[in-house]
Design a protein around this motif. Sequence first.
Motif, PDB file in Angstrom:
ATOM      1  N   ALA A  71      86.824-111.456  39.279  1.00 57.38           N
ATOM      2  CA  ALA A  71      87.175-110.125  38.793  1.00 57.38           C
ATOM      3  C   ALA A  71      86.800-109.971  37.324  1.00 57.38           C
ATOM      4  CB  ALA A  71      88.665-109.865  38.986  1.00 57.38           C
ATOM      5  N   GLY A  72      87.035-111.016  36.533  1.00 60.36           N
ATOM      6  CA  GLY A  72      86.650-110.983  35.120  1.00 60.36           C
ATOM      7  C   GLY A  72      85.136-110.882  34.953  1.00 60.36           C
ATOM      8  N   ASP A  73      84.397-111.654  35.732  1.00 63.39           N
ATOM      9  CA  ASP A  73      82.931-111.587  35.677  1.00 63.39           C
ATOM     10  C   ASP A  73      82.435-110.205  36.061  1.00 63.39           C
ATOM     11  OD1 ASP A  73      82.863-114.239  34.916  1.00 63.39           O
ATOM     12  OD2 ASP A  73      82.321-115.000  36.913  1.00 63.39           O
ATOM     13  N   LYS A  74      83.048-109.608  37.072  1.00 67.72           N
ATOM     14  CA  LYS A  74      82.652-108.269  37.512  1.00 67.72           C
ATOM     15  C   LYS A  74      82.954-107.244  36.418  1.00 67.72           C
ATOM     16  CE  LYS A  74      83.276-104.951  41.277  1.00 67.72           C
ATOM     17  NZ  LYS A  74      83.328-103.789  40.427  1.00 67.72           N
ATOM     18  N   ALA A  75      84.114-107.379  35.773  1.00 65.09           N
ATOM     19  CA  ALA A  75      84.477-106.449  34.702  1.00 65.09           C
ATOM     20  C   ALA A  75      83.498-106.565  33.543  1.00 65.09           C
ATOM     21  CB  ALA A  75      85.901-106.711  34.224  1.00 65.09           C
ATOM     22  N   ILE A  76      83.139-107.785  33.178  1.00 61.25           N
ATOM     23  CA  ILE A  76      82.169-107.987  32.099  1.00 61.25           C
ATOM     24  C   ILE A  76      80.823-107.397  32.484  1.00 61.25           C
ATOM     25  CG2 ILE A  76      80.825-109.763  30.872  1.00 61.25           C
ATOM     26  CD1 ILE A  76      83.381-111.477  30.862  1.00 61.25           C
ATOM     27  N   HIS A  77      80.413-107.619  33.708  1.00 69.07           N
ATOM     28  CA  HIS A  77      79.139-107.064  34.175  1.00 69.07           C
ATOM     29  C   HIS A  77      79.170-105.529  34.142  1.00 69.07           C
ATOM     30  CE1 HIS A  77      75.411-106.700  36.388  1.00 69.07           C
ATOM     31  NE2 HIS A  77      76.026-105.897  37.273  1.00 69.07           N
ATOM     32  N   ASP A  78      80.294-104.945  34.573  1.00 66.77           N
ATOM     33  CA  ASP A  78      80.424-103.481  34.558  1.00 66.77           C
ATOM     34  C   ASP A  78      80.367-102.937  33.139  1.00 66.77           C
ATOM     35  OD1 ASP A  78      80.619-103.549  37.292  1.00 66.77           O
ATOM     36  OD2 ASP A  78      82.812-103.237  37.340  1.00 66.77           O
ATOM     37  N   VAL A  79      81.039-103.612  32.198  1.00 69.97           N
ATOM     38  CA  VAL A  79      81.011-103.176  30.798  1.00 69.97           C
ATOM     39  C   VAL A  79      79.593-103.283  30.243  1.00 69.97           C
ATOM     40  CG1 VAL A  79      81.808-103.759  28.466  1.00 69.97           C
ATOM     41  CG2 VAL A  79      83.443-103.642  30.357  1.00 69.97           C
ATOM     42  N   GLU A  80      78.926-104.394  30.526  1.00 69.16           N
ATOM     43  CA  GLU A  80      77.544-104.556  30.062  1.00 69.16           C
ATOM     44  C   GLU A  80      76.653-103.458  30.622  1.00 69.16           C
ATOM     45  OE1 GLU A  80      76.566-108.485  31.346  1.00 69.16           O
ATOM     46  OE2 GLU A  80      77.405-109.429  29.544  1.00 69.16           O
ATOM     47  N   HIS A  81      76.870-103.128  31.876  1.00 71.72           N
ATOM     48  CA  HIS A  81      76.073-102.088  32.523  1.00 71.72           C
ATOM     49  C   HIS A  81      76.330-100.726  31.860  1.00 71.72           C
ATOM     50  CE1 HIS A  81      73.752-100.191  35.647  1.00 71.72           C
ATOM     51  NE2 HIS A  81      74.758 -99.354  35.917  1.00 71.72           N
ATOM     52  N   LYS A  82      77.608-100.424  31.566  1.00 71.21           N
ATOM     53  CA  LYS A  82      77.940 -99.144  30.896  1.00 71.21           C
ATOM     54  C   LYS A  82      77.330 -99.089  29.500  1.00 71.21           C
ATOM     55  CE  LYS A  82      80.703 -97.360  33.998  1.00 71.21           C
ATOM     56  NZ  LYS A  82      80.418 -96.139  34.704  1.00 71.21           N
ATOM     57  N   ILE A  83      77.351-100.222  28.801  1.00 74.23           N
ATOM     58  CA  ILE A  83      76.759-100.258  27.462  1.00 74.23           C
ATOM     59  C   ILE A  83      75.264-100.023  27.546  1.00 74.23           C
ATOM     60  CG2 ILE A  83      76.252-101.775  25.492  1.00 74.23           C
ATOM     61  CD1 ILE A  83      79.034-102.995  25.904  1.00 74.23           C
ATOM     62  N   GLU A  84      74.605-100.612  28.531  1.00 77.97           N
ATOM     63  CA  GLU A  84      73.165-100.425  28.704  1.00 77.97           C
ATOM     64  C   GLU A  84      72.835 -98.970  29.043  1.00 77.97           C
ATOM     65  OE1 GLU A  84      71.990-103.209  31.691  1.00 77.97           O
ATOM     66  OE2 GLU A  84      72.154-104.928  30.353  1.00 77.97           O
ATOM     67  N   GLU A  85      73.712 -98.300  29.816  1.00 76.05           N
ATOM     68  CA  GLU A  85      73.463 -96.914  30.198  1.00 76.05           C
ATOM     69  C   GLU A  85      73.602 -95.971  29.003  1.00 76.05           C
ATOM     70  OE1 GLU A  85      76.176 -95.950  33.336  1.00 76.05           O
ATOM     71  OE2 GLU A  85      74.879 -96.787  34.881  1.00 76.05           O
TER      72      GLU A  85
END
Length: 107
Positions: A71-85
């Motif tokens: 869940a933590g890895d997924k949250a980090i990935h989601d945040v990274e994705h939002k930052i990239e967008e």
Amino acid sequence: MEAQTPQDDYKRVKEDIQLLREDLAKLTRAVADGQKNNISNLRDEIRKESREALRHARERGDEVFNRAREAGDKAIHDVEHKIEERPFLSVVIVFLVGLLVGKLLDR
């Protein structure tokens, strides 16, 4: 049939009492040995059950830890994705959060 004297009766009663004492001692030893075996078996069963419970608790702990990590890895990935967008919006939000934290710490 021989006539028994009180002394013969006394000897016979004395022998019977001695036999009863010996039988009681044997019975006591047998019960004690049986109880020792029962206690030993119970102790072994408790050890087995506690090992099983510990193993089960470790497995459950590992499962929970792995799910939390995922869940933590997924949250980090989601945040990274939002930052990239939206990189500019992300910088502005981080700046505002920093200002807010700074104001809270000044108090």
